[in-house]
Enzyme design. Structure first.
Site, PDB file in Angstrom:
ATOM      1  N   HIS A   1      42.203  50.284  45.336  1.00 60.22           N
ATOM      2  CA  HIS A   1      42.106  51.527  44.575  1.00 60.22           C
ATOM      3  C   HIS A   1      40.909  52.365  45.021  1.00 60.22           C
ATOM      4  O   HIS A   1      40.990  53.597  45.086  1.00 60.22           O
ATOM      5  CB  HIS A   1      41.975  51.229  43.086  1.00 60.22           C
TER       6      HIS A   1
ATOM      7  N   THR B   1      50.162  46.159  37.492  1.00 65.60           N
ATOM      8  CA  THR B   1      49.551  44.842  37.291  1.00 65.60           C
ATOM      9  C   THR B   1      50.235  44.034  36.191  1.00 65.60           C
ATOM     10  O   THR B   1      50.553  42.859  36.379  1.00 65.60           O
ATOM     11  CB  THR B   1      48.064  45.013  36.958  1.00 65.60           C
TER      12      THR B   1
END
EC number: 3.1.3.1
Length: 556
Positions: free
Chosen positions: A298, A81
């Site tokens: 996720h 990220t």
């Protein structure tokens, strides 16, 4: 996590240097948008975009009929990220931004916790990896908003994101408003900053939303084929048929749902109205970091009903956001991309014709001298050391040799560790810091880069490890899935590197370019359109010509 107002003074030197070196502004082109809307959808891979493109009928459909680069690349190997967001509006790869991962080890600091988070300010007393002050301290280059304010101080910049690292890396040093979601506070925060009415109102509304349960969602027709339970290893839970409902005060369930993205978009729209972005003399910038797709990926992987529901919800929420903006009559330009892609759970991959998809062998975990992993313990035993000699944040990525060891012993550890990792059947490559220092910077199209070049694009001599471990394709670096963590990203493979890059503006003639480009190309592309000069040689990206005809949007 303690969060305080970002510290921007460290950026003064960088901005002053950029101002001193900036080329004179060119004559204004005939038409510049009054507002740029830059959107990142966390974990929105090029594969997901292409898979669902035909089913979009809202905001993503609109963008897919603009200027489309379906093969955008986060060219580096650390597809996480923080590094991904650092490329989008800086025009630079992690080797230049300094953001090599979500976190790395700084073995030179005196503090006990040497695992540094990308958005923390380590100068704050008591700062740790999990209890930190949010700051752009680690970002080494200015972002688009910084360049815009340098070129015209009247430009205004607002940032709203689902994660602090998205807000920091895309917002740069000194946006006018910067707000990110803090799950512990169940609110959008920027401690130390005055809270404007739109933020206060949004937080009050979200407290009410979270206090009530959310019924399971109806399953769109397109999602029916994806709704099938797939047991995960261990047999304690399955994924694939969750309808993204939640109980009251379920913060994790809120984040892993379209409601989270809608909250970011709604606050972005409210701040735009409050600040009158797009209605002043200069071009303004609204930055939106949408994180729900990442939390869904996720938690459940990316090929089940959960991801299908999320993407249909995202499409709908973006459609509402654009319609609201249309009603203002503001001439605006939208750019949408992603910080990285993602990989499905290996259990479903194996059912879907990928028999070599596996979970990582926990024996690869390095650990630290204080909390050794299997690899650290193995090396300590083999070399007869008093303690484990490695620092590593899991089974792959940057690995560091304990600097407390004598130089000759450190060399023995490095050689032994590299041999051990290279010998493991799940490891594709290991590169030492010496090899990466000597390697040239990557050249040409990112889809042709070697693994060494991908690793070079993430290498920073001060922050990177003594060596880096790259796993083989289709190896999920989660050995035991748990709640919220069944699948992930972070690899150098194209399912994690490829992302869409989409541009839309009313009157912009649409076209599609299927050849590979980089997310680092976004900054120079937007800067050229709004007439903001960028000094040659200070970024890695190149301007993408969005003019479908003989003219060029890259020529001011």
């Amino acid at each position: 996590m303690t969060i305080a107002r970002p510290v921007a003074t460290f950026a003064a030197a960088a901005l002053a240097a950029a101002a001193a070196l900036a080329v004179p502004a060119a004559a204004q082109p005939p038409s510049r948008p009054k507002l740029v809307v830059a959107i990142s959808v966390d974990q929105f891979s090029a594969d997901l975009f292409q898979q669902y493109r035909q089913h979009f009928d809202g905001g993503l459909h609109r963008l897919s009929e603009g200027v489309v680069f379906p093969a955008g690349y986060q060219g580096h190997n650390a597809t996480e990220t923080c590094p991904g967001h650092s490329t989008i509006l800086t025009g630079s790869r992690p080797s230049r931004t300094g953001i090599i991962a979500n976190n790395w080890f700084n073995l030179r600091v005196a503090r006990e916790d040497k695992n540094v988070y990308c958005s923390e300010d380590p100068r704050i007393p008591g700062s740790t990896h999990s209890n930190y002050t949010v700051s752009p301290y680690h970002l080494r280059v200015p972002a688009l908003g910084d360049h815009m304010k340098r070129a015209d101080p009247r430009a205004r910049v607002a940032v709203v994101a689902g994660k602090d690292r998205a807000a920091i890396m895309m917002g740069g040093y000194a946006p006018d408003q910067r707000w990110w979601w803090d799950s512990r506070a169940s609110a959008f925060v920027n401690p130390g900053a005055a809270v404007p009415q739109p933020v206060a109102a949004a937080n009050a509304e979200l407290q009410d939303v979270l206090s009530r349960p959310r019924a399971a969602r109806s399953l769109p027709k397109v999602c029916e084929a994806h709704s099938r339970a797939v047991p995960l290893v261990g047999g304690t839970r399955s994924v694939g048929d969750n309808r993204l409902g939640r109980e009251e005060n379920d913060k994790d369930g809120f984040r892993a749902s379209p409601d989270f993205d809608r909250a970011v978009l709604d606050l972005g729209a409210a701040l735009r109205r409050d600040m009158r972005l797009g209605q002043g003399e200069a071009t303004d910038l609204l930055i939106l970091g949408l994180s729900a797709t990442d939390y869904v990926g996720h938690s459940f992987g990316n090929q089940g009903a959960e991801m299908c529901i999320q993407l249909m919800g995202l499409d709908d929420a973006l459609g509402a956001f654009f319609r609201d903006l249309d009603a203002t009559g503001i001439d605006y330009l939208v750019m949408l991309t992603a910080d990285h892609g993602g990989h499905d759970v290996p259990e479903r991959n194996r059912q879907h014709a990928i028999p070599d998809a596996v979970r990582v062998d926990p024996a690869l975990n390095a650990g630290t001298p204080q909390r050794p992993g299997p690899m650290g313990e193995r090396l300590a035993a083999a070399l007869k050391l008093a303690r484990a000699p490695l620092y590593g944040d899991g089974p792959f990525g940057d690995m560091y040799v304990d600097p407390a060891l004598p130089a000759a012993q450190r060399k023995r550890v490095l050689d032994a560790a590299v041999r051990a990792y290279r010998a493991h059947p799940q490891v594709e490559a290991v590169f030492t810091a010496a090899e990466l220092r000597a390697a040239p910077a990557p050249q040409g199209a990112p889809d042709h880069w070697s693994l060494l070049e991908r690793a070079k694009a993430s290498f920073d001599p001060e922050r990177s490890g003594d060596f880096i471990v790259l796993l083989k394709p289709r190896v999920t670096p989660i050995s035991e899935p748990g709640p919220g963590y069944a699948a992930t990203h972070g690899s150098p493979w194209d399912y994690d590197r490829r992302v869409p890059i989409l541009f839309w503006r009313k009157g912009l003639v649409p076209f599609e370019q299927p050849l590979a480009v980089e997310t680092a190309d976004i900054l120079p592309t937007l800067a050229a359109i709004i007439g903001v000069p960028i000094l040659p040689g200070t970024i890695d990206g190149r301007c993408l010509d969005l003019d479908e005809g003989e003219a060029s949007s890259c020529v001011r």
